[in-house]
Design a protein around this motif. Structure first.
Motif, short mmCIF file in Angstrom:
data_model
loop_
_atom_site.label_atom_id
_atom_site.label_comp_id
_atom_site.label_asym_id
_atom_site.label_seq_id
_atom_site.Cartn_x
_atom_site.Cartn_y
_atom_site.Cartn_z
N CYS A 1 -0.91 -5.66 1.47
CA CYS A 1 -0.78 -4.93 0.18
C CYS A 1 0.50 -4.99 -0.40
CB CYS A 1 -1.26 -3.61 0.42
SG CYS A 1 -1.28 -2.56 -1.01
N HIS B 1 1.81 -2.89 -2.30
CA HIS B 1 2.47 -1.54 -2.47
C HIS B 1 2.56 -0.70 -1.14
CE1 HIS B 1 1.55 -2.19 -6.52
NE2 HIS B 1 0.19 -2.24 -6.09
N CYS B 2 2.05 -1.44 0.22
CA CYS B 2 2.20 -0.58 1.05
C CYS B 2 2.74 -1.21 2.41
CB CYS B 2 0.76 -0.01 1.59
SG CYS B 2 -0.11 0.94 0.48
N CYS C 1 -6.88 -2.34 0.66
CA CYS C 1 -5.90 -1.79 1.38
C CYS C 1 -6.40 -0.21 1.54
CB CYS C 1 -4.62 -1.53 0.59
SG CYS C 1 -3.48 -0.21 1.15
N CYS D 1 -4.03 2.65 -0.36
CA CYS D 1 -3.76 3.06 -1.55
C CYS D 1 -5.04 2.50 -2.53
CB CYS D 1 -2.45 2.49 -2.22
SG CYS D 1 -2.38 0.52 -2.19
N TYR E 1 -5.87 -0.67 -3.08
CA TYR E 1 -5.62 -1.78 -3.79
C TYR E 1 -6.45 -3.08 -3.50
CZ TYR E 1 -3.43 -6.38 -4.53
OH TYR E 1 -3.07 -7.79 -4.91
ZN LIG Z 1 -1.79 -0.40 -0.25
#
Ligand SMILES: [Zn+2]
Ligand SMILES: Nc1ncnc2c1ncn2[C@@H]1O[C@H](COP(=O)(O)OP(=O)(O)OP(=O)(O)O)[C@@H](O)[C@H]1O
Ligand SMILES: [Zn+2]
Length: 802
Positions: A516, A518-519, A534, A537, A539
């Motif tokens: 991901c 973002h993570c 994900c 979050c 995604y």
């Molecule tokens: Zn994420």
């Protein structure tokens, strides 16, 4: 006291409070907090726990409690308080907290009987009550012919006992004993007076004149080849008496234990044990983190601190993960402390569990060794609590009450002013961080007791195997090594590192795993939508056709089973003897043990298994440990994935070469450069700790932040989403600025048993009012929860994020 405050057995959030009942006259002098009662509740009668007594109530028109189920409290005042704390801490119902502390047998309202244990010495009142019977239904107490306090006293004196009827009297077992009822010289007189025809009676009397100790009735009958009638005649003449004594079903009865003596401690062990012994002697609470490499003698330290506690007349609780409650582990405690040890684990039958629990309750043992729930053992003078393999996630209970045994242990240690020892070769990051900050007292064992080096770890890059044309699951190095060891008569352990349900996507060409953006956590493949998602979050992206890194089309979905490996291995090496150990082969009771014994007896060359083979096993002849897919866990959507991988690799490496033969570990991976694999292969916990702490800080995970997980589920998809959105919105409104609410997102397993599940994750540094806030929000949905089967559950310390 005339009023009882009762927590009733009605698991509903609207009922999570005490209810007041008046105590009928006949129960007033016996009722104590910690006893179970039956109370009217609406149209029904339900079970409840008396938590306190009072003289008055703010309600009028109180109902009377209907019955008292215990004549001695089953929850101590400490446990009553602990249950309250536990419920509030984990946002659970009081009733579920109390239920979690007790053996199953005590949770249901079983039928009961009173049973006389002595044939004499009962008061005339009780004698009339029993009226010649050995068993009397408990309900007969209600007809008022005998006072409860009399019965309570007789129970305390051991003349009577209460008996739970869990399916045909399995709860307790008794042996009848015979002993002389008079002084030897009086028996002598009686013998003189006896008619010559009563040969058997004469023999029996002579026997008891010579040896006046109690002896089993059965033994006597056999020895003199006599009948119960003859013995009864002597009893009725007042010369002998019989009484019955409880024997506990001992699950380890068949095993013989060779007693072990304390070992002379190494200087490292000596340094580590010293401060713990001081705390025991000073009666002071402190949490110790005992960080010791595998084979460094942590268990010997546990044993010697427990000895100190026993010598002082106090008690000890030892928690070990369920999975390592192997006979090997239990034997080490039994061998040192003999019958002074009770063992509590899930493999015991209900009756056995109850027996072991009662041995604790009745102060017949000073040591309990058990899995998670043994932390509630009803000891009253705790001198130490030890948690072995403290990093194990099985110490966290995954249903209500969602508690962590470590927290409970520390809470109890504080109450009892005693030390708590957390031991591990690979402490949980949270624990090590606390020790590093000085919250816990850190003690380190850096060497094995026999000074044997840790086995060499070879990391094999499976991408290179592929390039060299090897498409099997076994690298050339592993295969050669296995063949070599087996031909020398040595043994091999193969670990398939696999946990969880989800699959991840990886490029077989370059080892790239989709994460991901973002993570920094692997995306999970969702088959029906053909998407990668994900879990943290939400995604999402479509599954790529080509690897975004190297453009190869060798994209694979990962997830391999032990069975497949077994087949492959049999093809590769048809003549080897193989044992497979996984959830399938260990379902039957005792199967686990049997497999281990077979392997210990060298009836197989290779033991192939999942995580369950990684812990606590100690086989002299194992010189090679192979880890087939070290990265499979690394790519699970869990921020603890690296930590768990490091822990598992370290634990499993500790299995090889513990004895005279030098050991080797081969780790197969597609990501040889990942820090958790590289650092585990060098046994470098400290580096790993620092590296991982950096990651946690960057991505704002524990121990830098706290997490709480609210899960909402409903049969109707829309209701589930909408409720989750409302909850998230309200949370946002009241939390502090630096707190983050993630979601709502579908739970990783988005539908379970036809219910749709959504979750909100709360990430926070400091939210002193969070529990109250969540409670308040949930209460707004009380109606929907009751009438429309909406479920909202909260985990204040989530571990299972999948
Ligand atoms: Zn994420
Ligand atoms: N002081 C000592 N002197 C000699 N041998 C010892 C001493 N202490 C422990 N041992 C032995 O060393 C071996 C390893 O010890 P132990 O199992 O207690 O270590 P451990 O740290 O608990 O290991 P693991 O983490 O692998 O379970 C055992 O065989 C034990 O009997
Ligand atoms: Zn690639």
């Amino acid at each position: 006291m005339t009023i009882a405050n009762v927590i009733v057995d009605v698991p509903a959030s609207s009922i999570n409070q005490t209810f007041d009942y008046t105590i009928p006259e006949r129960f007033r002098d016996i009722l104590q907090p910690g006893m179970r009662v039956i109370v009217p509740f609406g149209p029904r009668k339900v079970m409840g726990y008396v938590v306190s007594l009072a003289d008055e109530s703010s309600f009028d028109k109180l109902k009377e409690l209907a019955d008292v189920l215990d004549l001695t409290p089953i929850l101590t005042p400490e446990l009553l308080d602990l249950g309250k704390w536990l419920a509030e801490e984990t946002l659970s119902l009081y009733i579920t907290a109390y239920q979690a502390m007790l053996p199953q047998v005590l949770k249901a309202n079983y039928k009961k009987e009173l049973e006389r244990l002595r044939q004499d010495s009962l008061s005339s009142e009780l004698e009339a009550f029993f009226a010649g019977r050995d068993f009397v239904p408990y309900e007969e107490l209600d007809n008022g012919h005998v006072r409860f306090s009399k019965v309570q006293k007789a129970i305390q004196d051991g003349d009577i006992t209460v008996h739970y009827l869990v399916k045909s009297r399995v709860t307790k077992k008794y042996v009848t004993y015979l002993e002389p009822a008079r002084e030897p010289h009086l028996l002598e007189e009686a013998l003189q007076d006896m008619s010559d025809r009563a040969k058997k009676q004469q023999q029996l009397l002579t026997f008891f004149i010579e040896q006046p100790q109690e002896i089993k009735l059965k033994t006597v009958m056999k020895k003199f080849n006599t009948t119960r009638a003859t013995i009864n005649t002597l009893i009725s003449k007042g010369l002998l008496r019989s009484f019955r004594q409880e024997v506990y079903r001992n699950p380890y009865a068949q095993t013989q234990f060779d007693r072990t003596e304390p070992l002379e401690l190494t200087s490292e062990q000596h340094e580590a044990i010293k401060p713990v012994l001081h705390r025991i002697r000073d009666h002071a609470h402190e949490v110790f983190l005992l960080h010791g490499v595998t084979g460094s003698g942590k268990t010997e330290i546990y044993l010697q601190t427990i000895q100190e506690v026993i010598d002082r007349g106090e008690e000890a609780i030892v928690l070990v993960p369920e999975i390592s409650l192997t006979p090997q582990m239990v034997n080490r405690f039994k061998a040192r402390f003999g019958s002074n040890v009770a063992v509590l684990h899930s493999g015991l039958s209900q009756g056995e569990k109850y027996d072991e629990w009662r041995r604790v309750q009745q102060n017949e043992v000073q040591v309990v060794v058990g899995a998670r729930s043994a932390v509630f053992a009803p000891f009253e003078n705790l001198g130490i609590i030890i948690i072995d393999e403290e990093h194990e996630t099985s110490y966290k209970q995954e249903d209500q009450p969602r508690y962590h045994a470590r927290d409970v242990a520390i809470h109890r240690g504080d109450y009892h002013h005693c030390p708590v020892v957390l031991g591990s070769a690979t402490p949980a990051l949270e624990s090590y961080a606390r020790a590093h900050k000085g919250v816990y007292n850190l003690q380190t064992l850096s060497k094995r007791t026999n000074d044997k080096a840790m086995p060499d770890v070879h990391v094999v890059d499976m991408r290179e195997e592929l390039h060299a044309g090897n498409r099997t699951m076994f690298s050339r190095h592993l295969k050669e090594s296995m063949e070599q060891r087996i031909s020398r008569g040595e043994q091999v352990v193969l670990l398939l590192n696999r946990r969880g349900y989800s699959t991840f996507v990886m490029c077989r060409e370059c080892g790239h795993v989709r994460e991901c953006p973002h993570c920094d956590i692997a995306l999970t493949f969702h088959k029906h939508s053909n998407q990668l998602r994900c879990h943290y979050c939400s995604y999402e992206e479509p599954v790529p056709m080509y690897c975004p890194m190297c453009s190869s089309d060798l994209i694979r979905f990962f997830g391999t089973g032990t069975q497949r490996i077994e087949e492959a291995l049999t093809q590769l090496m048809p003549e080897v003897r193989l044992l497979r150990m996984d959830v399938d082969t260990t379902q039957r009771k005792g199967a686990h043990e049997k497999l281990l014994n077979q392997f210990a007896n060298q009836e197989a060359d290779i033991l192939l298994g999942t995580q369950m083979i990684a812990k606590g096993l100690d086989f002299e002849n194992v010189t090679l440990v192979g880890v087939l897919t070290a990265d499979s866990m690394l790519n699970l959507p869990d921020f603890r994935a690296s930590e768990k991988t490091f822990q598992l690799l370290t634990q499993v490496s500790g299995r090889a070469g513990r004895h005279d033969l030098p050991g080797e570990v081969i780790v197969q991976t597609y990501t040889p450069d990942h820090y958790s694999i590289e650092l585990a292969s060098r046994y470098d916990y400290w580096q790993f700790y620092q590296q991982e702490m950096k990651m946690r800080k960057r991505f704002q995970y524990p121990p830098y932040m706290f997490l709480s997980l609210v899960t909402i589920s409903h049969e109707n998809h829309v209701t589930a989403i909408q409720t989750a959105q409302q909850i998230a919105k309200q949370l946002w409104k009241y939390v502090r600025q630096d707190t983050v609410i993630l979601g709502p997102t579908p739970s990783p397993i988005a539908r379970v048993k036809d219910r749709y599940r959504y979750q909100c994750m709360i990430k926070y540094k400091h939210e002193p009012e969070l529990r109250a806030l969540i409670n308040k929000i949930i209460r707004q949905f009380a109606d929907d929860m009751r009438k429309r089967d909406l479920q909202i559950s909260v985990d204040m310390q989530p571990y299972q994020l999948m």
